[in-house]
Design a protein around this motif. Structure first.
Motif, PDB file in Angstrom:
ATOM      1  N   TYR A   1       1.330  -1.034  -0.059  1.00 14.36           N
ATOM      2  CA  TYR A   1       0.008   0.081   0.275  1.00 14.36           C
ATOM      3  C   TYR A   1      -0.048   1.218   0.256  1.00 14.36           C
ATOM      4  O   TYR A   1       1.835   1.307   1.131  1.00 14.36           O
TER       5      TYR A   1
ATOM      6  N   PHE B   1       4.280   1.133   2.000  1.00 19.59           N
ATOM      7  CA  PHE B   1       4.176  -0.055   2.814  1.00 19.59           C
ATOM      8  C   PHE B   1       4.141  -1.435   2.400  1.00 19.59           C
ATOM      9  O   PHE B   1       3.053  -1.488   1.902  1.00 19.59           O
TER      10      PHE B   1
ATOM     11  N   SER C   1       0.881 -11.066  14.880  1.00 25.26           N
ATOM     12  CA  SER C   1       0.482 -10.012  16.294  1.00 25.26           C
ATOM     13  C   SER C   1      -0.420  -9.163  15.273  1.00 25.26           C
ATOM     14  O   SER C   1      -0.698  -9.334  14.164  1.00 25.26           O
ATOM     15  N   SER C   2      -1.313  -8.606  15.820  1.00 19.64           N
ATOM     16  CA  SER C   2      -2.278  -7.577  15.081  1.00 19.64           C
ATOM     17  C   SER C   2      -1.395  -6.414  13.604  1.00 19.64           C
ATOM     18  O   SER C   2      -0.612  -5.776  14.398  1.00 19.64           O
ATOM     19  N   GLY C   3      -1.552  -6.661  12.853  1.00 19.27           N
ATOM     20  CA  GLY C   3      -0.725  -6.089  11.782  1.00 19.27           C
ATOM     21  C   GLY C   3       0.398  -6.809  11.079  1.00 19.27           C
ATOM     22  O   GLY C   3       1.450  -5.953  10.430  1.00 19.27           O
ATOM     23  N   SER C   4       0.194  -8.206  11.297  1.00 15.73           N
ATOM     24  CA  SER C   4       1.389  -8.378  10.691  1.00 15.73           C
ATOM     25  C   SER C   4       1.207  -9.159   9.026  1.00 15.73           C
ATOM     26  O   SER C   4       2.358  -9.847   8.811  1.00 15.73           O
ATOM     27  N   GLY C   5      -0.171  -8.813   9.033  1.00 18.37           N
ATOM     28  CA  GLY C   5      -0.452  -8.970   7.370  1.00 18.37           C
ATOM     29  C   GLY C   5      -1.170 -10.616   7.141  1.00 18.37           C
ATOM     30  O   GLY C   5      -1.526 -11.124   6.340  1.00 18.37           O
ATOM     31  N   LYS C   6      -2.043 -11.247   8.313  1.00 18.61           N
ATOM     32  CA  LYS C   6      -2.489 -12.427   8.154  1.00 18.61           C
ATOM     33  C   LYS C   6      -3.853 -11.858   7.101  1.00 18.61           C
ATOM     34  O   LYS C   6      -3.957 -12.539   5.764  1.00 18.61           O
ATOM     35  N   THR C   7      -4.587 -10.368   7.322  1.00 17.56           N
ATOM     36  CA  THR C   7      -6.157 -10.821   7.293  1.00 17.56           C
ATOM     37  C   THR C   7      -5.437 -10.769   5.745  1.00 17.56           C
ATOM     38  O   THR C   7      -6.536 -10.929   4.583  1.00 17.56           O
ATOM     39  N   THR C   8      -4.776  -9.651   5.190  1.00 23.58           N
ATOM     40  CA  THR C   8      -4.360  -9.428   4.359  1.00 23.58           C
ATOM     41  C   THR C   8      -4.390 -10.766   3.269  1.00 23.58           C
ATOM     42  O   THR C   8      -4.263 -10.659   1.868  1.00 23.58           O
TER      43      THR C   8
HETATM   44  N1  ADP Z   1      -6.428  -1.508   2.315  1.00 24.17           N
HETATM   45  C1  ADP Z   1      -4.814  -0.778   2.948  1.00 24.17           C
HETATM   46  N2  ADP Z   1      -4.448   0.775   2.825  1.00 24.17           N
HETATM   47  C2  ADP Z   1      -3.306   0.197   3.710  1.00 24.17           C
HETATM   48  N3  ADP Z   1      -3.349   0.047   4.483  1.00 24.17           N
HETATM   49  C3  ADP Z   1      -3.358  -1.373   4.835  1.00 24.17           C
HETATM   50  C4  ADP Z   1      -5.097  -1.649   3.850  1.00 24.17           C
HETATM   51  N4  ADP Z   1      -4.775  -3.069   4.729  1.00 24.17           N
HETATM   52  C5  ADP Z   1      -4.605  -3.522   5.495  1.00 24.17           C
HETATM   53  N5  ADP Z   1      -3.875  -2.002   5.372  1.00 24.17           N
HETATM   54  C6  ADP Z   1      -2.117  -2.285   6.305  1.00 24.17           C
HETATM   55  O1  ADP Z   1      -1.119  -3.736   6.314  1.00 24.17           O
HETATM   56  C7  ADP Z   1      -0.876  -4.180   7.630  1.00 24.17           C
HETATM   57  C8  ADP Z   1      -1.635  -5.782   7.441  1.00 24.17           C
HETATM   58  O2  ADP Z   1      -2.910  -5.989   7.651  1.00 24.17           O
HETATM   59  P1  ADP Z   1      -3.427  -6.939   8.169  1.00 24.17           P
HETATM   60  O3  ADP Z   1      -3.161  -8.111   7.241  1.00 24.17           O
HETATM   61  O4  ADP Z   1      -4.536  -6.638   8.795  1.00 24.17           O
HETATM   62  O5  ADP Z   1      -2.994  -7.624   9.288  1.00 24.17           O
HETATM   63  P2  ADP Z   1      -3.625  -8.536  10.003  1.00 24.17           P
HETATM   64  O6  ADP Z   1      -4.638  -9.254  10.061  1.00 24.17           O
HETATM   65  O7  ADP Z   1      -2.237  -9.369  10.493  1.00 24.17           O
HETATM   66  O8  ADP Z   1      -3.913  -7.564  11.856  1.00 24.17           O
HETATM   67  C9  ADP Z   1      -1.527  -3.095   8.629  1.00 24.17           C
HETATM   68  O9  ADP Z   1      -0.695  -2.485   9.108  1.00 24.17           O
HETATM   69  C10 ADP Z   1      -2.786  -2.487   8.135  1.00 24.17           C
HETATM   70  O10 ADP Z   1      -2.440  -1.479   8.311  1.00 24.17           O
END
Ligand code: ADP
Ligand code: MG
Lengths: 366, 270
Positions: free
Chosen positions: A19, A22, A43-50
């Motif tokens: 993004y 980043f 941990s939260s923000g480590s990219g799992k959901t993405t």
């Molecule tokens: N649409 C987006 N635009 C900008 N940053 C994003 C977006 N989606 C996720 N991020 C960033 O990507 C990182 C990973 O997010 P995410 O995969 O949701 O983490 P997790 O699920 O491990 O908590 C986070 O720092 C989040 O802020």
């Protein structure tokens, strides 16, 4: 001759998602076996959901490839991937009954009414909610809603089930109950499951293998026991289970081993390639249950470090101590009550801490 | 709560009295008109000497009134449909879109509600004279849309904001394509907002008078315009009958809206 290995259910090849400048996912490669329960832990923000969203098709990778059953799915929309998914937020359709929700994927597939009805009933029985078929989602508790969501994700027998912190909003007791339920379902149905959580206990309890995420990368993949006993990095060591990190510095490097000084008058031998140059800092991880406390010096192998007991906490089956080394490092020790019997190491007393250095748990830095 | 009824003591009777007065002030003129519309006096004497349905009969049979009513109805229905479609599309862009100038655009869409109607009417009049829309059905539709679309944009935006887009992701992963997701998940979920948009759009057109007066020609008059002109030429109880019908239509629509709101509220509570 090469062995004929079955195709992985999911293959991630150097997946990146950026993004701006980043990197949310920064080079993830992974094979998920057919029928495996694999958990993304981090941990939260480590990219799992993405990562999960890219597998589901909600997001396109910036670069890299995703193969499902050996076929590339680049550009394929989510509705064509035949994947089931349970989300962290409640995503039942509020205007439909429970049965209509579960039947939705089937009616989308244009199955006959009778077939839909019988499969919906089967799916609801699977999660023990067949009595609630006529209710609206708003008439169910959070746990029941997630079980309906699970039924909706399983009813069309997808090859792959994605679950993104599905129990995150539930209280601990209910969470453990549904964890066991999901685990049983996995055994019964043999579906490949990719599960996301930030709760290490949940990951250990449910998974065949765990992939630990840090800063958009997978730092280690392995069974819970692998990760517990041989954590690849200090981060993994700290993330899974309780851990102590003893600080030391490299005193001497030989060809076969290095000597690390812990405090003033204790030293241990560690693999030379695990540490830096002489004088550099080293962390050694020791699990609380691997430390023995005693008043007397014993001649068992390993290191002996003099400590002062600060606190002793009785926890039923175990006794937990907080001790301090001479140079002020605080260490957590846990002893079996049975093993501990008869010996009373009270607070304020001096004692010796016996540790066996596990060669795999020496880290250059934290 | 501080203002519970029981704590108010005798003061609560003052409140009751006040409420009754306000209601009377709001409702009496309407009731008065409704009674007059059934009265037999051509000069709208009150109380009516006798009761009759004559004025309603005249309303339905006099071609000038019947045409005006028919025009108003057709106009309101077409404006309703177009307003919900256009306003809905705009609401999607305003709520879901991530583009620069979104807030400005939103203000722009709502502006006709804030700008005095007469100014909109005059501007529209000047413009439609130029392009030859004046006195045409299309001109009426355009004029009323300007008044109606802000209602749709606001109603649909509000319900879209309360709708979790994750539901659309869930539908997609279940196998539903975009259209099917829209039809079976998104639209039913925002149905209360769509209904409100439709009702307000209908009413905005149905009792619109300012823009219509500018837009009207002798041949093309909406019901409110017809009432306005006949009020000045031949004061007749038919106007009272027409007013009563207008009010009745509004009441029915508002009741419909209230009913759907309580139903939606109840299913949320459960
Ligand atoms: N649409 C987006 N635009 C900008 N940053 C994003 C977006 N989606 C996720 N991020 C960033 O990507 C990182 C990973 O997010 P995410 O995969 O949701 O983490 P997790 O699920 O491990 O908590 C986070 O720092 C989040 O802020
Ligand atoms: Mg997440």
């Amino acid at each position: 001759m090469k062995m004929d290995t079955p195709l992985p259910a999911v293959r991630l090849m150097d997946l990146h998602k950026r993004y701006g400048d980043f990197a949310a996912v920064d080079g993830v490669s992974l094979d998920v076996r057919k029928g495996e329960f694999l958990t993304f832990l981090g941990s939260s923000g480590s990219g799992k959901t993405t990562t999960l969203n890219m597998i589901a098709g909600f997001d396109d990778p910036t670069s890299g490839q995703i193969l499902l059953n050996g076929g590339a799915v680049t550009g394929l929309p989510p509705q064509k991937r035949n994947i089931g998914m349970v989300f962290q937020r409640y995503t039942l359709f509020p205007h439909m009954t429970v049965a209509e929700n579960v039947g939705f994927p089937l009616s989308v597939r244009r199955l006959s009414k009778d077939e839909v009805n019988s499969r919906v009933l089967d799916a609801l029985r699977l999660v023990q909610l067949d009595r609630f078929a006529g209710r609206r989602p708003s008439q169910l508790s959070g746990g029941q809603q997630q079980r309906v969501a699970l039924a909706r994700a399983l009813v069309y027998e997808p090859q792959l089930l994605l679950m993104d912190e599905p129990l995150g909003a539930l209280d601990k007791k209910l969470r453990e109950e549904i964890q066991i339920e999901i685990r049983k379902l996995h055994h019964r149905l043999g579906v490949t499951i990719l599960y996301v959580t930030h709760d290490q206990e949940e990951a250990l309890r449910m998974s065949d293998r765990i992939a630990v995420f840090e800063h958009g990368r997978i730092v280690q993949v392995g069974s819970g026991e692998d990760l517990y006993h041989c954590p690849a990095t200090a981060f993994v060591a700290g993330f899974i289970g309780n851990s102590n990190f003893l600080r030391g510095s490299v005193a001497e490097r030989r060809s076969d081993a290095a000597i690390v000084k812990l405090g003033e008058n204790s030293a241990v031998c560690v693999p030379v390639d695990a540490v830096g140059g002489v004088g550099s800092e080293v962390r050694i991880m020791i699990r609380p249950e691997e430390i023995k406390l005693s008043h007397a010096l014993s001649d068992a192998a390993g290191a002996v470090i003099p400590v002062t007991v600060r606190e002793r906490i009785f926890l039923g089956d175990t006794i937990s101590y907080e001790v301090a080394t001479r140079d002020g490092q605080s260490v957590l020790v846990r002893e079996d009550r049975a093993r501990n019997q008869g010996r009373c190491v009270g607070p304020g007393t001096d004692a010796y801490m016996h540790i066996a250095i596990n060669q795999n748990r020496v880290y250059k830095k934290y | 709560m501080i203002l519970t009824r029981n704590r108010l003591g005798l003061f609560r009777f003052v409140l009751y009295g006040h409420a009754v007065l306000v209601m009377a002030f709001l409702l009496l003129p309407i009731i008065f008109i409704a009674l007059l519309s059934f009265g037999s006096s051509r000069w709208m004497m009150f109380p009516p000497p006798e009761w009759t349905l004559r004025w309603y009969e005249e309303l339905a049979t006099d071609p000038r009134w019947a045409e005006a009513m028919w025009l108003s109805l057709r106009l309101a229905l077409i404006v309703t449909v177009l307003s919900v479609l256009l306003g809905g599309a705009a609401a999607f862009a305003l709520v879901r879109g991530r583009f620069a100038g979104r807030r400005v655009l939103k203000a722009f869409f709502v502006a006709p509600m804030i700008v005095p109607v007469v100014i909109v009417a005059i501007a529209l009049y000047a413009f439609s004279l130029k392009v030859g829309l004046n006195g045409t059905f299309a001109g009426f539709v355009a004029g009323h849309l300007i008044i109606a679309v802000p209602f749709s944009v606001i109603c649909i935006s509000n319900s879209l904001r309360g709708f979790d887009p994750a539901l659309e992701q869930a539908a997609a992963i279940c196998g539903a394509g975009r259209l099917e997701t829209l039809r079976r998940v998104t639209i039913p979920s925002i149905a209360p907002g769509l209904l409100a948009a439709a009702v307000f759009s209908f009413l905005a057109s149905w009792d619109e008078v300012v823009v219509s007066i500018f837009m009207a020609s002798p041949q093309l008059q909406t019901l409110p315009v017809r009432m306005w002109t006949s009020l000045r030429s031949d004061l007749t109880p038919v106007i009272a009958a027409a007013s009563t019908l207008l009010v009745l239509a509004s009441l029915i629509l508002m009741a419909l809206l209230g009913l759907s709101a309580t139903r939606a509220g109840r299913s949320k509570m459960q």
